[in-house]
Write a protein that holds these residues in place. Structure first.
Motif, PDB file in Angstrom:
ATOM      1  N   MET A   1      11.768   6.543 -16.600  1.00  0.00           N
ATOM      2  CA  MET A   1      11.269   5.363 -16.900  1.00  0.00           C
ATOM      3  C   MET A   1      10.741   4.540 -15.688  1.00  0.00           C
ATOM      4  N   ARG A   2      11.578   4.664 -14.621  1.00  0.00           N
ATOM      5  CA  ARG A   2      11.171   4.090 -13.318  1.00  0.00           C
ATOM      6  C   ARG A   2       9.869   4.726 -12.838  1.00  0.00           C
ATOM      7  N   ASP A   3       9.599   6.180 -12.883  1.00  0.00           N
ATOM      8  CA  ASP A   3       8.479   6.491 -12.392  1.00  0.00           C
ATOM      9  C   ASP A   3       7.196   6.256 -13.178  1.00  0.00           C
ATOM     10  N   MET A   4       7.477   5.852 -14.605  1.00  0.00           N
ATOM     11  CA  MET A   4       6.410   5.487 -15.359  1.00  0.00           C
ATOM     12  C   MET A   4       5.964   3.899 -15.087  1.00  0.00           C
ATOM     13  N   VAL A   5       6.921   3.062 -14.609  1.00  0.00           N
ATOM     14  CA  VAL A   5       6.719   1.802 -14.131  1.00  0.00           C
ATOM     15  C   VAL A   5       5.924   1.912 -12.944  1.00  0.00           C
ATOM     16  N   ARG A   6       6.660   2.540 -11.864  1.00  0.00           N
ATOM     17  CA  ARG A   6       5.632   2.462 -10.673  1.00  0.00           C
ATOM     18  C   ARG A   6       4.449   3.091 -11.014  1.00  0.00           C
ATOM     19  N   ARG A   7       4.201   4.082 -11.727  1.00  0.00           N
ATOM     20  CA  ARG A   7       2.841   4.532 -11.913  1.00  0.00           C
ATOM     21  C   ARG A   7       1.862   3.516 -12.291  1.00  0.00           C
ATOM     22  N   VAL A   8       2.367   2.778 -13.473  1.00  0.00           N
ATOM     23  CA  VAL A   8       1.586   1.724 -14.020  1.00  0.00           C
ATOM     24  C   VAL A   8       1.313   0.485 -12.951  1.00  0.00           C
ATOM     25  N   VAL A   9       2.188   0.224 -12.182  1.00  0.00           N
ATOM     26  CA  VAL A   9       2.035  -0.783 -11.071  1.00  0.00           C
ATOM     27  C   VAL A   9       1.083  -0.181 -10.096  1.00  0.00           C
ATOM     28  N   ARG A  10       0.965   1.283  -9.789  1.00  0.00           N
ATOM     29  CA  ARG A  10       0.051   1.671  -8.734  1.00  0.00           C
ATOM     30  C   ARG A  10      -1.234   1.609  -9.511  1.00  0.00           C
ATOM     31  N   CYS A  11      -1.503   1.951 -10.691  1.00  0.00           N
ATOM     32  CA  CYS A  11      -2.875   2.074 -11.376  1.00  0.00           C
ATOM     33  C   CYS A  11      -3.425   0.574 -11.513  1.00  0.00           C
ATOM     34  N   ALA A  12      -2.431  -0.285 -11.774  1.00  0.00           N
ATOM     35  CA  ALA A  12      -2.864  -1.837 -12.004  1.00  0.00           C
ATOM     36  C   ALA A  12      -3.360  -2.379 -10.477  1.00  0.00           C
ATOM     37  N   VAL A  13      -2.796  -2.074  -9.430  1.00  0.00           N
ATOM     38  CA  VAL A  13      -3.445  -2.429  -8.067  1.00  0.00           C
ATOM     39  C   VAL A  13      -4.633  -1.623  -7.788  1.00  0.00           C
ATOM     40  N   GLY A  14      -4.623  -0.415  -8.075  1.00  0.00           N
ATOM     41  CA  GLY A  14      -6.061   0.550  -7.919  1.00  0.00           C
ATOM     42  C   GLY A  14      -7.085  -0.128  -8.761  1.00  0.00           C
ATOM     43  N   LEU A  15      -6.735  -0.482  -9.963  1.00  0.00           N
ATOM     44  CA  LEU A  15      -7.950  -1.138 -10.822  1.00  0.00           C
ATOM     45  C   LEU A  15      -8.322  -2.595 -10.281  1.00  0.00           C
ATOM     46  N   MET A  16      -7.239  -3.255  -9.901  1.00  0.00           N
ATOM     47  CA  MET A  16      -7.756  -4.422  -9.222  1.00  0.00           C
ATOM     48  C   MET A  16      -8.689  -4.256  -8.143  1.00  0.00           C
ATOM     49  N   TRP A  17      -8.358  -3.294  -7.063  1.00  0.00           N
ATOM     50  CA  TRP A  17      -9.175  -3.046  -6.103  1.00  0.00           C
ATOM     51  C   TRP A  17     -10.351  -2.619  -6.337  1.00  0.00           C
ATOM     52  N   GLY A  18     -10.579  -1.829  -7.589  1.00  0.00           N
ATOM     53  CA  GLY A  18     -11.845  -1.189  -8.086  1.00  0.00           C
ATOM     54  C   GLY A  18     -12.406  -2.566  -8.606  1.00  0.00           C
ATOM     55  N   ALA A  19     -12.050  -3.331  -9.495  1.00  0.00           N
ATOM     56  CA  ALA A  19     -12.917  -4.300  -9.854  1.00  0.00           C
ATOM     57  C   ALA A  19     -13.438  -5.140  -8.797  1.00  0.00           C
ATOM     58  N   ALA A  20     -12.843  -5.287  -7.502  1.00  0.00           N
ATOM     59  CA  ALA A  20     -13.417  -5.893  -6.524  1.00  0.00           C
ATOM     60  C   ALA A  20     -14.740  -5.064  -5.864  1.00  0.00           C
ATOM     61  N   ALA A  21     -14.181  -3.800  -5.831  1.00  0.00           N
ATOM     62  CA  ALA A  21     -15.332  -2.933  -5.381  1.00  0.00           C
ATOM     63  C   ALA A  21     -16.548  -2.692  -6.211  1.00  0.00           C
ATOM     64  N   ALA A  22     -16.318  -2.986  -7.591  1.00  0.00           N
ATOM     65  CA  ALA A  22     -17.438  -2.887  -8.578  1.00  0.00           C
ATOM     66  C   ALA A  22     -18.470  -3.817  -8.297  1.00  0.00           C
ATOM     67  N   VAL A  23     -18.180  -5.029  -7.803  1.00  0.00           N
ATOM     68  CA  VAL A  23     -19.073  -6.081  -7.415  1.00  0.00           C
ATOM     69  C   VAL A  23     -19.964  -5.763  -6.374  1.00  0.00           C
ATOM     70  N   VAL A  24     -19.223  -5.138  -5.327  1.00  0.00           N
ATOM     71  CA  VAL A  24     -20.185  -4.629  -4.029  1.00  0.00           C
ATOM     72  C   VAL A  24     -21.094  -3.569  -4.545  1.00  0.00           C
ATOM     73  N   GLU A  25     -20.403  -2.468  -5.311  1.00  0.00           N
ATOM     74  CA  GLU A  25     -21.419  -1.413  -5.822  1.00  0.00           C
ATOM     75  C   GLU A  25     -22.395  -1.817  -6.800  1.00  0.00           C
ATOM     76  N   LEU A  26     -22.344  -2.637  -7.531  1.00  0.00           N
ATOM     77  CA  LEU A  26     -23.255  -3.131  -8.585  1.00  0.00           C
ATOM     78  C   LEU A  26     -24.438  -3.950  -7.685  1.00  0.00           C
ATOM     79  N   LEU A  27     -24.083  -4.619  -6.731  1.00  0.00           N
ATOM     80  CA  LEU A  27     -25.425  -5.194  -5.864  1.00  0.00           C
ATOM     81  C   LEU A  27     -25.938  -4.068  -4.952  1.00  0.00           C
TER      82      LEU A  27
END
Length: 380
Positions: A1-27
């Motif tokens: 359970m702890r590994d799953m929570v850690r994975r979800v948190v890491r993926c969430a942070v990665g997607l937030m960074w990816g969302a910010a990068a998507a703006v630059v990539e689109l431009l």
């Protein structure tokens, strides 16, 4: 359970960074398209524009590969063409937008799911209790769905990167053949190196002990003084005991019987007990890995601990073994002086052992320490 929570948190942070990068990539994608459209009929101008465009695309793609590796645990091939990088960025920004939508939905679900707490704390008279309960339940359900969406988008990110940045099928086959040829040669070299090490250990250790034992026994037989003969026999007995200890040490270094009899955990605990500095073993496996994987993991730990004790003068060593996403992870960290040479015979031999199983070995040892040896081994 702890590994799953850690994975979800890491993926969430990665997607937030990816969302910010998507703006630059689109431009950058739109700008690159406009620039190339302006010079499409001018070959010299097209080459002049294409060079910085592809260089920028490779730079952004390298940042994306770092984000995927650090936050999403996705490893992609470093061998790709600049045109592949540009095509990847042109498609990747859409996944970034999808990730932003999922994260926004997660925030909304979290807000509605916990609304009952601050409504009852801040509002004196909650008139419609049923509406509050229904709203909270709907928010929690939305949060549950978005958590699944986070993992789904992370999986899509990995598939897109491997599909667009990975080598073509023919190139992949050629690379695989080259890797297999290199690993086969490395295995042969490792076996020969191991034989030479065994011969050196026997010659410098056990053989010298046995020669000294024979000399002591010969002197005792020729001695006419009973007291002197008794002393020589006592020395010979001590020498035979040390020769037996050396022989056991050589046999243990070749292959520990504990690994077959009691498993990887017991073998690693034996390594910790035999070390001259405190070694803490953090074992996170629930089952016993395959024999070949367990053997390589054992030798990684054994060699890393031995090197640290010999050369780094540490006060403590931490060994961690766990599994994640079909791979066994080994981590050995010491607080010694650092400066380990990854191309040395011991660590280089370990790298060849790990590569023979399609694994990865990484050594980080800056001057002054600490030293960190990590290995990732594919494991069913």
């Amino acid at each position: 359970m702890r590994d799953m929570v850690r994975r979800v948190v890491r993926c969430a942070v990665g997607l937030m960074w990816g969302a910010a990068a998507a703006v630059v990539e689109l431009l950058c994608t739109v700008l690159a398209g406009l620039l190339l459209l302006l010079v499409v009929a001018w070959p010299r101008g097209r080459r002049a524009v294409l060079r910085p465009v592809l260089a920028g695309a490779r730079g952004l793609t390298e940042l994306e590969r770092a984000r995927l590796r650090i936050w999403l645990g996705v490893h992609t091939s470093p061998v790709y063409e600049d045109t592949q990088a540009l095509g990847y960025l042109a498609c990747r920004w859409a996944l970034g937008v999808l990730g932003a939508v999922v994260m926004l939905s997660a925030a909304v679900g979290l807000g509605y799911g916990t609304s009952w707490t601050y409504l009852w704390l801040l509002v004196d008279d909650v008139r419609n209790t049923a509406a509050v309960v229904y709203t909270s339940l709907a928010g929690l359900f939305l949060l549950f769905l978005t958590l699944q969406g986070i993992l789904g988008v992370a999986e899509l990110e990995g598939k897109l990167a491997r599909r667009l940045l990975g080598p073509r099928h023919q190139e992949e086959l050629e690379r695989r053949i080259a890797e297999l040829s290199a690993s086969r040669a490395a295995v042969v070299d490792a076996v020969n190196d191991e034989r030479r090490r065994i011969e050196r250990d026997l010659h410098d250790g056990v053989q010298q002990r046995l020669v000294a034992l024979g000399m002591l026994l010969g002197r005792a037989l020729r001695s006419e003084d009973p007291d002197r003969a008794d002393r020589l026999l006592r020395q010979a007995h001590e020498e035979s005991r040390q020769a037996l200890d050396d022989l056991r040490e050589v046999a243990w270094r070749i292959y520990p019987t504990t690994l077959d009899e009691a498993g990887l955990r017991a073998a690693l605990e034996t390594v910790a007990e035999r070390a001259s500095v405190p070694v803490r073993v953090e074992y996170g496996l629930t089952g016993e890995p395959e024999r070949a994987v367990a053997t390589v993991a054992y030798f990684v730990v054994c060699e890393a601990v031995t090197n640290a004790v010999k050369h780094a003068a540490p006060t403590r060593i931490v060994v961690a073994v766990g599994s994640e996403e079909g791979a066994l992870h080994v981590r050995v960290e010491d607080d010694g002086r650092g400066g380990a040479n990854a191309s040395g015979s011991g660590l280089f031999g370990l790298a060849r052992r790990v590569a023979a199983l399609d694994g990865r070995l990484e050594v980080r040892s800056p001057p002054g320490g600490p030293t960190l040896v990590t290995a990732e081994l594919p494991c069913a």
